[in-house]
Design a protein around this motif. Structure first.
Motif, PDB file in Angstrom:
ATOM      1  N   MET A   1       0.900  -1.169   0.012  1.00 25.43           N
ATOM      2  CA  MET A   1      -0.020  -0.033   0.162  1.00 25.43           C
ATOM      3  C   MET A   1       0.893   1.341  -0.099  1.00 25.43           C
ATOM      4  SD  MET A   1      -3.199   0.790   0.138  1.00 25.43           S
ATOM      5  CE  MET A   1      -4.116  -0.740   0.790  1.00 25.43           C
ATOM      6  N   GLN A   2       0.454   2.177  -0.920  1.00 28.74           N
ATOM      7  CA  GLN A   2       1.429   3.403  -1.015  1.00 28.74           C
ATOM      8  C   GLN A   2       0.610   4.588  -0.279  1.00 28.74           C
ATOM      9  OE1 GLN A   2       3.230   3.762  -5.008  1.00 28.74           O
ATOM     10  NE2 GLN A   2       1.740   2.358  -5.335  1.00 28.74           N
ATOM     11  N   THR A   3       1.212   5.447   0.392  1.00 27.80           N
ATOM     12  CA  THR A   3       0.368   6.648   0.967  1.00 27.80           C
ATOM     13  C   THR A   3       0.855   7.730   0.250  1.00 27.80           C
ATOM     14  OG1 THR A   3       0.878   5.617   3.191  1.00 27.80           O
ATOM     15  CG2 THR A   3       0.571   8.017   3.042  1.00 27.80           C
ATOM     16  N   VAL A   4      -0.234   8.430  -0.342  1.00 29.38           N
ATOM     17  CA  VAL A   4       0.115   9.537  -1.167  1.00 29.38           C
ATOM     18  C   VAL A   4      -0.776  10.727  -0.558  1.00 29.38           C
ATOM     19  CG1 VAL A   4      -0.380  10.426  -3.471  1.00 29.38           C
ATOM     20  CG2 VAL A   4       0.149   8.037  -3.238  1.00 29.38           C
ATOM     21  N   PHE A   5       0.070  11.965  -0.730  1.00 31.72           N
ATOM     22  CA  PHE A   5      -0.774  13.489  -0.239  1.00 31.72           C
ATOM     23  C   PHE A   5      -0.809  13.995  -1.552  1.00 31.72           C
ATOM     24  CE2 PHE A   5       1.719  11.583   3.642  1.00 31.72           C
ATOM     25  CZ  PHE A   5       0.713  11.876   4.463  1.00 31.72           C
ATOM     26  N   VAL A   6      -2.028  14.669  -1.439  1.00 31.58           N
ATOM     27  CA  VAL A   6      -2.283  15.573  -2.684  1.00 31.58           C
ATOM     28  C   VAL A   6      -2.972  16.845  -2.267  1.00 31.58           C
ATOM     29  CG1 VAL A   6      -3.820  15.689  -4.850  1.00 31.58           C
ATOM     30  CG2 VAL A   6      -3.039  13.496  -4.012  1.00 31.58           C
ATOM     31  N   GLN A   7      -2.262  17.872  -2.716  1.00 34.88           N
ATOM     32  CA  GLN A   7      -2.876  19.196  -2.427  1.00 34.88           C
ATOM     33  C   GLN A   7      -3.721  19.730  -3.562  1.00 34.88           C
ATOM     34  OE1 GLN A   7       0.085  22.216  -0.426  1.00 34.88           O
ATOM     35  NE2 GLN A   7       1.582  20.373  -0.886  1.00 34.88           N
ATOM     36  N   LEU A   8      -4.860  20.455  -3.291  1.00 35.11           N
ATOM     37  CA  LEU A   8      -5.830  20.783  -4.306  1.00 35.11           C
ATOM     38  C   LEU A   8      -5.969  22.258  -4.112  1.00 35.11           C
ATOM     39  CD1 LEU A   8      -8.354  17.887  -3.965  1.00 35.11           C
ATOM     40  CD2 LEU A   8      -6.464  18.101  -5.621  1.00 35.11           C
ATOM     41  N   GLN A   9      -6.054  22.955  -5.090  1.00 35.80           N
ATOM     42  CA  GLN A   9      -6.420  24.402  -5.410  1.00 35.80           C
ATOM     43  C   GLN A   9      -7.651  24.238  -6.125  1.00 35.80           C
ATOM     44  OE1 GLN A   9      -4.272  27.220  -8.093  1.00 35.80           O
ATOM     45  NE2 GLN A   9      -3.353  27.833  -6.307  1.00 35.80           N
ATOM     46  N   CYS A  10      -8.632  24.872  -5.570  1.00 35.73           N
ATOM     47  CA  CYS A  10     -10.003  24.931  -6.081  1.00 35.73           C
ATOM     48  C   CYS A  10     -10.269  26.293  -6.387  1.00 35.73           C
ATOM     49  CB  CYS A  10     -11.043  24.541  -4.888  1.00 35.73           C
ATOM     50  SG  CYS A  10     -10.716  23.047  -4.145  1.00 35.73           S
ATOM     51  N   LYS A  11     -11.392  26.249  -7.424  1.00 36.91           N
ATOM     52  CA  LYS A  11     -11.880  27.546  -7.858  1.00 36.91           C
ATOM     53  C   LYS A  11     -12.467  28.387  -6.826  1.00 36.91           C
ATOM     54  CE  LYS A  11     -13.023  25.714 -12.715  1.00 36.91           C
ATOM     55  NZ  LYS A  11     -13.707  25.389 -13.543  1.00 36.91           N
ATOM     56  N   PRO A  12     -12.355  29.509  -6.810  1.00 32.29           N
ATOM     57  CA  PRO A  12     -13.180  30.360  -5.483  1.00 32.29           C
ATOM     58  C   PRO A  12     -14.605  29.859  -5.231  1.00 32.29           C
ATOM     59  CG  PRO A  12     -11.763  31.791  -6.982  1.00 32.29           C
ATOM     60  CD  PRO A  12     -11.862  30.532  -7.658  1.00 32.29           C
ATOM     61  N   GLY A  13     -14.864  29.700  -4.185  1.00 32.68           N
ATOM     62  CA  GLY A  13     -16.310  29.222  -3.567  1.00 32.68           C
ATOM     63  C   GLY A  13     -16.555  27.726  -3.825  1.00 32.68           C
ATOM     64  N   GLN A  14     -15.517  26.838  -4.458  1.00 34.16           N
ATOM     65  CA  GLN A  14     -15.933  25.486  -4.665  1.00 34.16           C
ATOM     66  C   GLN A  14     -15.180  24.710  -3.702  1.00 34.16           C
ATOM     67  OE1 GLN A  14     -17.526  24.519  -7.450  1.00 34.16           O
ATOM     68  NE2 GLN A  14     -18.338  26.740  -7.294  1.00 34.16           N
ATOM     69  N   THR A  15     -14.698  25.158  -2.728  1.00 31.80           N
ATOM     70  CA  THR A  15     -13.901  24.063  -1.803  1.00 31.80           C
ATOM     71  C   THR A  15     -14.782  23.090  -1.175  1.00 31.80           C
ATOM     72  OG1 THR A  15     -11.990  25.846  -1.273  1.00 31.80           O
ATOM     73  CG2 THR A  15     -12.261  23.900   0.252  1.00 31.80           C
ATOM     74  N   TYR A  16     -15.725  23.520  -0.876  1.00 34.64           N
ATOM     75  CA  TYR A  16     -16.778  22.723  -0.101  1.00 34.64           C
ATOM     76  C   TYR A  16     -17.413  21.634  -0.715  1.00 34.64           C
ATOM     77  CZ  TYR A  16     -16.441  25.151   4.358  1.00 34.64           C
ATOM     78  OH  TYR A  16     -15.948  25.892   5.554  1.00 34.64           O
ATOM     79  N   GLN A  17     -17.543  21.981  -2.145  1.00 35.83           N
ATOM     80  CA  GLN A  17     -18.251  21.098  -3.097  1.00 35.83           C
ATOM     81  C   GLN A  17     -17.214  19.908  -3.493  1.00 35.83           C
ATOM     82  OE1 GLN A  17     -18.683  24.253  -3.109  1.00 35.83           O
ATOM     83  NE2 GLN A  17     -20.513  24.802  -3.651  1.00 35.83           N
ATOM     84  N   VAL A  18     -15.967  20.572  -3.822  1.00 35.27           N
ATOM     85  CA  VAL A  18     -14.829  19.496  -4.319  1.00 35.27           C
ATOM     86  C   VAL A  18     -14.693  18.626  -2.802  1.00 35.27           C
ATOM     87  CG1 VAL A  18     -12.448  19.433  -4.509  1.00 35.27           C
ATOM     88  CG2 VAL A  18     -13.560  21.095  -5.619  1.00 35.27           C
TER      89      VAL A  18
END
Length: 78
Positions: free
Chosen positions: A1-18
């Motif tokens: 099993m591989q552990t991977v971290f992913v950082q995400l930049q969201c469109k303004p106002g879309q963070t909760y939906q993402v």
């Protein structure tokens, strides 16, 4: 099993939906809201025989509202 971290930049106002969509897809082990250039930090576990890039493209990067991602692979050092 591989552990991977992913950082995400969201469109303004879309963070909760993402975040909601990522949980619905059941690919996230842990998900955090962050400050700085990226809005979310997710921790995922990927089976050893699965291609990480393909997994991210098919399960994360295509979520509506994501503008940019940064994937960090981990290695067992200790």
């Amino acid at each position: 099993m591989q552990t991977v971290f992913v950082q995400l930049q969201c469109k303004p106002g879309q963070t909760y939906q993402v975040a909601d969509e990522l949980y619905e897809r059941e690919v996230v082990s842990e998900l955090y809201s962050t400050s700085g250039d990226y809005d979310l930090l997710m921790k995922i576990y990927i089976e050893d025989d699965v291609d990480i890039g393909k997994f991210i493209n098919e399960n994360v990067a295509n979520v509506p509202g994501i503008m940019r991602s940064l994937t960090t692979l981990t290695f067992k050092a200790f």
